[in-house]
Scaffold this motif. Structure first.
Motif, PDB file in Angstrom:
ATOM      1  N   GLU A  40       0.843  -1.193   0.000  1.00 15.34           N
ATOM      2  CA  GLU A  40       0.000   0.000   0.000  1.00 15.34           C
ATOM      3  C   GLU A  40       0.879   1.243   0.000  1.00 15.34           C
ATOM      4  O   GLU A  40       1.862   1.306   0.742  1.00 15.34           O
ATOM      5  N   LEU A  41       0.537   2.188  -0.849  1.00 14.10           N
ATOM      6  CA  LEU A  41       1.192   3.493  -0.875  1.00 14.10           C
ATOM      7  C   LEU A  41       0.152   4.555  -0.576  1.00 14.10           C
ATOM      8  O   LEU A  41      -0.914   4.580  -1.187  1.00 14.10           O
ATOM      9  N   SER A  42       0.473   5.422   0.358  1.00  9.84           N
ATOM     10  CA  SER A  42      -0.388   6.561   0.673  1.00  9.84           C
ATOM     11  C   SER A  42       0.328   7.824   0.241  1.00  9.84           C
ATOM     12  O   SER A  42       1.451   8.085   0.681  1.00  9.84           O
ATOM     13  N   ALA A  43      -0.306   8.587  -0.637  1.00  5.51           N
ATOM     14  CA  ALA A  43       0.305   9.805  -1.188  1.00  5.51           C
ATOM     15  C   ALA A  43      -0.367  11.030  -0.600  1.00  5.51           C
ATOM     16  O   ALA A  43      -1.591  11.063  -0.443  1.00  5.51           O
ATOM     17  N   GLU A  44       0.468  12.033  -0.302  1.00  8.54           N
ATOM     18  CA  GLU A  44      -0.071  13.300   0.204  1.00  8.54           C
ATOM     19  C   GLU A  44       0.662  14.462  -0.440  1.00  8.54           C
ATOM     20  O   GLU A  44       1.871  14.528  -0.422  1.00  8.54           O
ATOM     21  N   PHE A  48      -4.316  17.210  -1.336  1.00  8.74           N
ATOM     22  CA  PHE A  48      -4.619  15.953  -2.022  1.00  8.74           C
ATOM     23  C   PHE A  48      -4.042  14.773  -1.250  1.00  8.74           C
ATOM     24  O   PHE A  48      -2.922  14.817  -0.773  1.00  8.74           O
ATOM     25  N   SER A  49      -4.830  13.730  -1.123  1.00  7.91           N
ATOM     26  CA  SER A  49      -4.322  12.480  -0.558  1.00  7.91           C
ATOM     27  C   SER A  49      -5.009  11.311  -1.251  1.00  7.91           C
ATOM     28  O   SER A  49      -6.168  11.413  -1.662  1.00  7.91           O
ATOM     29  N   ALA A  50      -4.283  10.251  -1.424  1.00  8.55           N
ATOM     30  CA  ALA A  50      -4.828   9.058  -2.079  1.00  8.55           C
ATOM     31  C   ALA A  50      -4.089   7.835  -1.565  1.00  8.55           C
ATOM     32  O   ALA A  50      -2.943   7.918  -1.138  1.00  8.55           O
ATOM     33  N   THR A  51      -4.765   6.702  -1.601  1.00 12.99           N
ATOM     34  CA  THR A  51      -4.165   5.429  -1.207  1.00 12.99           C
ATOM     35  C   THR A  51      -4.210   4.481  -2.397  1.00 12.99           C
ATOM     36  O   THR A  51      -5.251   4.323  -3.034  1.00 12.99           O
ATOM     37  N   TYR A  52      -3.064   3.877  -2.683  1.00  9.88           N
ATOM     38  CA  TYR A  52      -2.936   2.948  -3.797  1.00  9.88           C
ATOM     39  C   TYR A  52      -2.627   1.563  -3.236  1.00  9.88           C
ATOM     40  O   TYR A  52      -1.800   1.437  -2.342  1.00  9.88           O
ATOM     41  N   ASP A 174       8.651  15.295  -4.486  1.00  8.62           N
ATOM     42  CA  ASP A 174       7.567  16.227  -4.769  1.00  8.62           C
ATOM     43  C   ASP A 174       6.274  15.728  -4.123  1.00  8.62           C
ATOM     44  O   ASP A 174       5.415  16.502  -3.731  1.00  8.62           O
ATOM     45  N   ILE A 175       6.152  14.399  -4.037  1.00  7.91           N
ATOM     46  CA  ILE A 175       5.000  13.763  -3.401  1.00  7.91           C
ATOM     47  C   ILE A 175       5.529  12.888  -2.277  1.00  7.91           C
ATOM     48  O   ILE A 175       6.466  12.128  -2.468  1.00  7.91           O
ATOM     49  N   ASP A 176       4.943  13.003  -1.096  1.00  7.47           N
ATOM     50  CA  ASP A 176       5.319  12.118   0.002  1.00  7.47           C
ATOM     51  C   ASP A 176       4.533  10.824  -0.121  1.00  7.47           C
ATOM     52  O   ASP A 176       3.296  10.829  -0.170  1.00  7.47           O
ATOM     53  N   LEU A 177       5.253   9.707  -0.195  1.00  5.00           N
ATOM     54  CA  LEU A 177       4.621   8.394  -0.325  1.00  5.00           C
ATOM     55  C   LEU A 177       4.980   7.540   0.881  1.00  5.00           C
ATOM     56  O   LEU A 177       6.161   7.299   1.144  1.00  5.00           O
TER      57      LEU A 177
END
Length: 192
Positions: A40-44, A48-52, A174-177
């Protein structure tokens, strides 16, 4: 009569076979084959935030370590090089692939029951990730790992086992994962 009974019991106790614990002392090296069963990757980014999440994929590794045994207790350390490739992370809006090359440094502590060593691990992970569609460059980060496992002594210095290991790390660009990568591996090793 009493003397003879006591003597018989002592002779019987001496004649009973004694179980010898497997000797886990020394160095070992081997190969692992497994699968990531949770990725699982959580991006913030700003608001914006999303979970992959990714489907399971195959992992391959090589490892080596050293154990010290004190009666039923075993302590040691282990180094692992692991590769997991072609993880397809996806959510409703976007998907991308990732490859991970991982270096794990783990401390081990376990308990021996007959020919089986049950153990726990904890340590440090260095993760190099190649992300498609997220960043053209490889990303490196450090994190931590923890897990449990069991090894079975086959005799003649051969060992087989299984290990569950969880890794947690954050890629800061640029994106925290935030990465959660859990693997289950089958292991085969030779002791020296």
């Amino acid at each position: 009569m009493t003397y003879r009974v006591k003597t018989a019991f002592v002779a019987f106790a001496i004649a009973l076979p004694t179980h010898v614990l497997a000797d886990w002392n020394g160095a070992y090296a081997g190969l692992s084959f497994g699968s990531n069963f949770t990725s699982e990757l959580s991006a913030e980014v700003s608001d914006f935030s999303a979970t992959y999440e990714a489907d399971p994929s195959t992992t391959f590794g090589v490892f080596g370590g050293y154990n010290v045994q004190n009666a039923d207790f075993v302590f040691g350390s282990e180094v692992v090089l692991l590769r997991t490739s072609d993880l397809e992370f996806e959510n409703d809006d976007q998907d991308f692939n990732a490859d991970f090359n991982i270096l794990d440094l783990k401390g081990r502590a376990g308990y021996v029951v007959d020919d089986i060593l049950f153990y726990g691990v904890a340590g440090f992970s260095h993760i190099k990730a190649g992300f498609s569609s997220v960043s053209e460059a490889d990303n490196d980060t450090n994190g931590f790992n923890f897990g449990v496992g069991a090894d079975y002594d086959l005799g003649n210095n051969f060992v087989i086992g299984a290990e569950y290991l969880a890794r947690r790390a954050t890629f800061e660009d640029d994106i925290d994962l935030d990465l959660a990568l859990d693997t289950l591996a089958l292991k085969a090793a030779v002791r020296f």
